[in-house]
Design a protein around this motif. Structure first.
Motif, PDB file in Angstrom:
ATOM      1  N   THR A  37      -0.509  -4.583  17.165  1.00 44.73           N
ATOM      2  CA  THR A  37      -0.779  -4.078  15.831  1.00 44.73           C
ATOM      3  C   THR A  37       0.036  -2.818  15.589  1.00 44.73           C
ATOM      4  O   THR A  37       0.593  -2.242  16.537  1.00 44.73           O
ATOM      5  CB  THR A  37      -2.289  -3.806  15.640  1.00 44.73           C
ATOM      6  N   VAL A  38       0.122  -2.396  14.323  1.00 43.78           N
ATOM      7  CA  VAL A  38       0.940  -1.244  13.948  1.00 43.78           C
ATOM      8  C   VAL A  38       0.078  -0.246  13.175  1.00 43.78           C
ATOM      9  O   VAL A  38      -0.688  -0.628  12.293  1.00 43.78           O
ATOM     10  CB  VAL A  38       2.139  -1.666  13.059  1.00 43.78           C
ATOM     11  N   ILE A  39       0.217   1.040  13.507  1.00 41.66           N
ATOM     12  CA  ILE A  39      -0.500   2.100  12.809  1.00 41.66           C
ATOM     13  C   ILE A  39       0.487   3.183  12.393  1.00 41.66           C
ATOM     14  O   ILE A  39       1.371   3.561  13.174  1.00 41.66           O
ATOM     15  CB  ILE A  39      -1.623   2.691  13.686  1.00 41.66           C
ATOM     16  N   ALA A  40       0.366   3.669  11.161  1.00 44.12           N
ATOM     17  CA  ALA A  40       1.176   4.792  10.676  1.00 44.12           C
ATOM     18  C   ALA A  40       0.301   6.035  10.681  1.00 44.12           C
ATOM     19  O   ALA A  40      -0.771   6.041  10.066  1.00 44.12           O
ATOM     20  CB  ALA A  40       1.696   4.509   9.265  1.00 44.12           C
ATOM     21  N   GLU A  56       2.299  12.422   5.845  1.00 43.05           N
ATOM     22  CA  GLU A  56       1.082  11.802   5.342  1.00 43.05           C
ATOM     23  C   GLU A  56       1.349  10.897   4.148  1.00 43.05           C
ATOM     24  O   GLU A  56       0.750   9.825   4.017  1.00 43.05           O
ATOM     25  CB  GLU A  56       0.056  12.869   4.966  1.00 43.05           C
ATOM     26  N   TYR A  57       2.251  11.311   3.250  1.00 45.00           N
ATOM     27  CA  TYR A  57       2.572  10.481   2.094  1.00 45.00           C
ATOM     28  C   TYR A  57       3.088   9.112   2.546  1.00 45.00           C
ATOM     29  O   TYR A  57       2.689   8.073   2.016  1.00 45.00           O
ATOM     30  CB  TYR A  57       3.627  11.161   1.216  1.00 45.00           C
ATOM     31  N   ALA A  58       3.980   9.123   3.525  1.00 47.74           N
ATOM     32  CA  ALA A  58       4.562   7.869   4.003  1.00 47.74           C
ATOM     33  C   ALA A  58       3.526   7.016   4.721  1.00 47.74           C
ATOM     34  O   ALA A  58       3.577   5.776   4.658  1.00 47.74           O
ATOM     35  CB  ALA A  58       5.746   8.158   4.925  1.00 47.74           C
ATOM     36  N   ALA A  59       2.585   7.650   5.422  1.00 45.66           N
ATOM     37  CA  ALA A  59       1.548   6.892   6.115  1.00 45.66           C
ATOM     38  C   ALA A  59       0.693   6.107   5.124  1.00 45.66           C
ATOM     39  O   ALA A  59       0.414   4.917   5.314  1.00 45.66           O
ATOM     40  CB  ALA A  59       0.676   7.831   6.949  1.00 45.66           C
ATOM     41  N   ILE A  60       0.287   6.775   4.034  1.00 50.52           N
ATOM     42  CA  ILE A  60      -0.508   6.100   3.014  1.00 50.52           C
ATOM     43  C   ILE A  60       0.330   5.052   2.283  1.00 50.52           C
ATOM     44  O   ILE A  60      -0.124   3.929   2.029  1.00 50.52           O
ATOM     45  CB  ILE A  60      -1.085   7.112   2.005  1.00 50.52           C
ATOM     46  N   MET A 103      -2.992  -0.008   9.491  1.00 47.86           N
ATOM     47  CA  MET A 103      -3.848   1.145   9.728  1.00 47.86           C
ATOM     48  C   MET A 103      -3.074   2.424   9.454  1.00 47.86           C
ATOM     49  O   MET A 103      -1.842   2.457   9.565  1.00 47.86           O
ATOM     50  CB  MET A 103      -4.359   1.164  11.176  1.00 47.86           C
ATOM     51  N   ALA A 104      -3.819   3.472   9.089  1.00 50.61           N
ATOM     52  CA  ALA A 104      -3.196   4.766   8.842  1.00 50.61           C
ATOM     53  C   ALA A 104      -4.149   5.878   9.259  1.00 50.61           C
ATOM     54  O   ALA A 104      -5.377   5.707   9.237  1.00 50.61           O
ATOM     55  CB  ALA A 104      -2.812   4.924   7.374  1.00 50.61           C
ATOM     56  N   VAL A 105      -3.573   7.023   9.637  1.00 48.56           N
ATOM     57  CA  VAL A 105      -4.346   8.227   9.938  1.00 48.56           C
ATOM     58  C   VAL A 105      -3.891   9.305   8.970  1.00 48.56           C
ATOM     59  O   VAL A 105      -2.694   9.606   8.879  1.00 48.56           O
ATOM     60  CB  VAL A 105      -4.134   8.698  11.392  1.00 48.56           C
ATOM     61  N   ALA A 106      -4.839   9.877   8.222  1.00 46.81           N
ATOM     62  CA  ALA A 106      -4.517  10.860   7.190  1.00 46.81           C
ATOM     63  C   ALA A 106      -5.693  11.807   7.002  1.00 46.81           C
ATOM     64  O   ALA A 106      -6.777  11.591   7.555  1.00 46.81           O
ATOM     65  CB  ALA A 106      -4.177  10.158   5.875  1.00 46.81           C
TER      66      ALA A 106
END
Length: 327
Positions: free
Chosen positions: A35-38, A70-74, A86-89
C-alpha cells in the motif's frame, strides 16, 4: 507553485502505482500485500518508525511511504487516478472532500493519532533560553530583525535568520493561521526543503532560529535502523515506552505564552497538559477498503502498539493516555 508540487508528486505516485496496490487480507490476520501513504514531511520521523515496526511484525506487508508537504499529501489522496489511499496531515478532510470521495465510491476513515508541537530551536551558542510569544510574532512578521532586540539573547549575535522546513508545510501554515492570525511572514524568512535541513542549518549558524516539529528534537531520532530488540520492545504493550530526550546539537527554546508568567518547553508533559502553546493534532486519513493492507496499517497505527510507537518519538499519542512520573 501548487501546479509544480502536483506534477512532482504525480511522477512519484505514477511509479508507486505500478508497484503497489492494496492486497487482500489473510483470514483472521493482517493483510499481506502493498500500500502507499503520503505523509507530511513534518511527521517523517514518526511514520518511518510505524512502517518499520509494522513491516517487521507482518513480513508479508509492505508500506511505501512518500514524504511531501501537507498540501501535496491531501491532494494526492483526493486524486482518484493514483494509488495513494492514505495520508498523514494536521487537519481532517472537510465535509466537501469526504462527499467527493464518497461520491466516487471511496469510504473515508480518519482519526486523530497524535498531538504534536511546533518547536523553536536555536544554535547552542545563542544565550537565549526562552522567548516571549509576542517577540516571536514580531520576529516572524519582520518587526524584530536583530537578536539584540530580544532580552537575554546578548549583543554578540547579529541579524536573525528564521528557517522553516517548507513554504507548503503544516508547520508554516500553523504559524500563519494560529500565531499570526493570517498576517504574512517576513520576506527575510528562509525555507529549507526538509525538517532535517532546518535542523542542520540551525546547528551550523549561530544567528538562526528554526521552526520544526517536536518529533525531530529527540536524540534517538537520527534516521538509523531500529534493532530487532528495539522493535520487540515497541511491540510489547506492557513494556514502558522510552521517551527521547532533546538532542544537544541544538537548543530548544521555552515559550512564554500570552498572559502567562511561566515559560514552557515542548516536552511530552507540557504538550499533553496544554501548557506549551504551539500544539496541533495529527490525523491519519484512509480511503482503503476493508480487508486490505492499507486498512491493516490504519488499524495498526491506531492500536495500542502503534500509539506506543508515537509515544516513543517525543510527541503525545492521541488514543492512549501516557503516564508521566515526576523525578
Amino acid at each position: 507553485m501548487k501546479q509544480l508540487r502536483n506534477i512532482a508528486l504525480t511522477g512519484v505516485v505514477a511509479i508507486a502505482a505500478s508497484l503497489f496496490s492494496c492486497g487482500p487480507a489473510q483470514k483472521g490476520g493482517y493483510a499481506a500485500g502493498r500500500t502507499v501513504i503520503a505523509c507530511d514531511k513534518t511527521f517523517q520521523n514518526v511514520m518511518e518508525q510505524e512502517v518499520r515496526v509494522f513491516e517487521f511484525k507482518y513480513p508479508g506487508s509492505e508500506v511505501m511511504d512518500l514524504y511531501v508537504d501537507e498540501y501535496a499529501a491531501i491532494d494526492s489522496l483526493m486524486n482518484l487516478n493514483n494509488h495513494v489511499r492514505m495520508a498523514v496531515a494536521t487537519r481532517p478532510l472537510s465535509k466537501e472532500e469526504i462527499k467527493y470521495l464518497n461520491d466516487n465510491k471511496r469510504s473515508v476513515n480518519q482519526q486523530a493519532i497524535a498531538v504534536d508541537a511546533v518547536a523553536l530551536i536555536v544554535n547552542p551558542e545563542n544565550p537565549l533560553d526562552a522567548i516571549d510569544n509576542q517577540d516571536l510574532i514580531d520576529i516572524l512578521t519582520g518587526k524584530i530583525t536583530e537578536w539584540k532586540m530580544i532580552p537575554g539573547a546578548g549583543k554578540d549575535l547579529k541579524n536573525i535568520t528564521v528557517v522553516f522546513d517548507h513554504q507548503g508545510s503544516s508547520t508554516t501554515r500553523y504559524m500563519i493561521d494560529s500565531l499570526l492570525n493570517g498576517q504574512p511572514l517576513s520576506q527575510r524568512i528562509m525555507a529549507a526543503k526538509t525538517p532535517a535541513e532546518v535542523f542542520s542549518a540551525v546547528s551550523k549558524h549561530k544567528n538562526a532560529i528554526g521552526i520544526i516539529g517536536a518529533s525531530w528534537l529527540s536524540s534517538d531520532m537520527s534516521g538509523r535502523e531500529l534493532s530487532e530488540q528495539e522493535i520487540d520492545k515497541m511491540t510489547n504493550v506492557d513494556d514502558t515506552a522510552s521517551m527521547g530526550t532533546f538532542t544537544t546539537d541544538i537548543k530548544v527554546l521555552a515559550v512564554q505564552p500570552k498572559d502567562d508568567v511561566e515559560t514552557y518547553l515542548p516536552t511530552q508533559y507540557n504538550i499533553f497538559n496544554g501548557k506549551y502553546p504551539y500544539h496541533r493534532q495529527v490525523y491519519l486519513i484512509s480511503t482503503c477498503t476493508p480487508n486490505s493492507t492499507g486498512h491493516s496499517f490504519y488499524t495498526f497505527v491506531t492500536s495500542a502498539i502503534g500509539q506506543k510507537i508515537i509515544l516513543s518519538t517525543g510527541i503525545c499519542p492521541k488514543v492512549i493516555t501516557p503516564q508521566f512520573v515526576e523525578l
